[in-house]
Write an enzyme that holds these catalytic residues in place. Structure first.
Site, mmCIF file in Angstrom:
data_model
loop_
_atom_site.group_PDB
_atom_site.id
_atom_site.type_symbol
_atom_site.label_atom_id
_atom_site.label_comp_id
_atom_site.label_asym_id
_atom_site.label_seq_id
_atom_site.Cartn_x
_atom_site.Cartn_y
_atom_site.Cartn_z
ATOM 1 N N ASP A 20 42.049 14.009 -41.910
ATOM 2 C CA ASP A 20 41.829 12.859 -41.030
ATOM 3 C C ASP A 20 40.513 12.162 -41.391
ATOM 4 O O ASP A 20 39.449 12.785 -41.374
ATOM 5 C CB ASP A 20 41.776 13.313 -39.579
ATOM 6 C CG ASP A 20 43.049 14.033 -39.142
ATOM 7 O OD1 ASP A 20 43.745 14.602 -39.999
ATOM 8 O OD2 ASP A 20 43.326 14.039 -37.928
ATOM 9 N N HIS A 22 39.310 9.098 -39.926
ATOM 10 C CA HIS A 22 38.697 8.596 -38.692
ATOM 11 C C HIS A 22 37.578 7.583 -38.935
ATOM 12 O O HIS A 22 36.465 7.726 -38.422
ATOM 13 C CB HIS A 22 38.170 9.765 -37.856
ATOM 14 C CG HIS A 22 39.230 10.456 -37.057
ATOM 15 N ND1 HIS A 22 40.054 9.793 -36.171
ATOM 16 C CD2 HIS A 22 39.628 11.765 -37.021
ATOM 17 C CE1 HIS A 22 40.896 10.644 -35.620
ATOM 18 N NE2 HIS A 22 40.676 11.844 -36.127
ATOM 19 N N ASP A 49 45.625 9.537 -39.027
ATOM 20 C CA ASP A 49 44.372 9.357 -38.297
ATOM 21 C C ASP A 49 43.295 8.799 -39.220
ATOM 22 O O ASP A 49 42.203 9.361 -39.362
ATOM 23 C CB ASP A 49 43.910 10.667 -37.640
ATOM 24 C CG ASP A 49 44.637 10.961 -36.338
ATOM 25 O OD1 ASP A 49 45.613 10.252 -36.032
ATOM 26 O OD2 ASP A 49 44.244 11.912 -35.637
ATOM 27 N N ASN A 75 48.548 10.398 -34.656
ATOM 28 C CA ASN A 75 48.559 10.017 -33.245
ATOM 29 C C ASN A 75 47.601 8.863 -32.948
ATOM 30 O O ASN A 75 47.844 8.065 -32.044
ATOM 31 C CB ASN A 75 48.251 11.227 -32.349
ATOM 32 C CG ASN A 75 46.896 11.823 -32.601
ATOM 33 O OD1 ASN A 75 46.584 12.247 -33.720
ATOM 34 N ND2 ASN A 75 46.060 11.891 -31.582
ATOM 35 N N HIS A 76 46.529 8.729 -33.735
ATOM 36 C CA HIS A 76 45.622 7.604 -33.509
ATOM 37 C C HIS A 76 46.245 6.285 -33.972
ATOM 38 O O HIS A 76 45.984 5.240 -33.353
ATOM 39 C CB HIS A 76 44.273 7.860 -34.179
ATOM 40 C CG HIS A 76 43.399 8.768 -33.377
ATOM 41 N ND1 HIS A 76 42.357 8.323 -32.596
ATOM 42 C CD2 HIS A 76 43.444 10.109 -33.214
ATOM 43 C CE1 HIS A 76 41.782 9.354 -31.984
ATOM 44 N NE2 HIS A 76 42.423 10.448 -32.353
ATOM 45 N N HIS A 188 45.117 16.626 -37.991
ATOM 46 C CA HIS A 188 45.271 16.561 -36.530
ATOM 47 C C HIS A 188 44.518 17.601 -35.707
ATOM 48 O O HIS A 188 44.237 17.346 -34.542
ATOM 49 C CB HIS A 188 46.767 16.645 -36.175
ATOM 50 C CG HIS A 188 47.081 16.471 -34.716
ATOM 51 N ND1 HIS A 188 46.682 15.361 -33.996
ATOM 52 C CD2 HIS A 188 47.756 17.254 -33.836
ATOM 53 C CE1 HIS A 188 47.104 15.471 -32.750
ATOM 54 N NE2 HIS A 188 47.753 16.606 -32.618
#
Length: 225
Positions: A20, A22, A49, A75-76, A188
């Site tokens: 991820d 981010h 993500d 999910n983001h 995740h």
């Protein structure tokens, strides 16, 4: 909505997999340099993500235009796509997504279109190590369930993007095999180190360690071989 995409083998360079991101665009480029990533022939597959929390989510989304960068939907990304005013949009605002709500409605629509166009829920990547699966959070026990999934397979897609159940099972010492695929790579779960099941790897180390995990296909294969 594209759920699954087959990716042909890379005969010119190496394939790499990143946890991820981010929004940590600069950290990603620094880590790629440390891996001696060749932008001319190598490919980077993100486990999803790519947005939120970090300082440059938009730059990370713009990577989707690059021929060497691929990302599944996490999910983001699912939160980013949520309807304005929905509960999921509210959660997004409080989960590192403030930057998105500071964008104009036109820019929000553009970014949503990027995710819709380029981010399926899963990849199957051909390689000399066998077929490699990528999905964000967890996998069905039979990989073909994702390969053949439809938009009305709501629970399957939700698990793929959100569920930590498999990771928690593995943390408790349970082991099980994902069938019809050589191995699967996930993100995740905010792990401190790469965590493995029989043929699954979770590589989301950024939040716990402030380091991005990037593994080549060969390194990933050696971890689970």
């Amino acid at each position: 909505m594209q759920i699954h995409k087959n990716i042909p083998a890379n005969h010119k360079g190496q394939d790499f997999f990143v946890g991820d991101i981010h929004g940590e665009y600069d950290l990603l480029l620094t880590t790629l340099a440390q891996c001696q990533f060749n932008f001319e022939c190598d490919r980077l597959f993100s486990v999803g993500d790519i947005v939120d929390r970090g300082v440059d989510s938009i730059a990370c989304l713009e990577l989707l235009h690059k021929p060497w960068f691929y990302a599944v939907r996490g999910n983001h990304e699912e939160m980013l796509l949520a309807d304005e005013g929905s509960e999921l949009a509210r959660i997004h605002r409080n989960a590192g997504g403030e930057w998105f709500f500071q964008c104009s409605s036109q820019e929000q629509s553009r970014l949503k279109a990027l995710v819709e166009q380029y981010c399926p829920f899963a990849f199957t990547i051909e390689s000399k190590f066998g077929d490699i699966g990528v999905c964000h959070a967890s996998s069905p026990l039979y990989w073909s369930a994702l390969q053949n999934a439809h938009v009305d397979n709501i629970e399957l897609l939700k698990d793929c993007a959100w569920s930590t159940k498999q990771y928690q099972q593995v943390k408790k010492g349970e082991v099980f095999h994902i069938n019809e695929i050589t191995f699967v790579i996930h993100g995740h779960v905010n792990c401190a180190r790469v965590t493995t099941n029989l043929n699954q790897l979770w590589i989301d180390t950024l939040m716990r360690t402030r380091r991005l995990t990037i593994l080549s296909a060969q390194q990933a294969y050696m971890v689970i071989a």
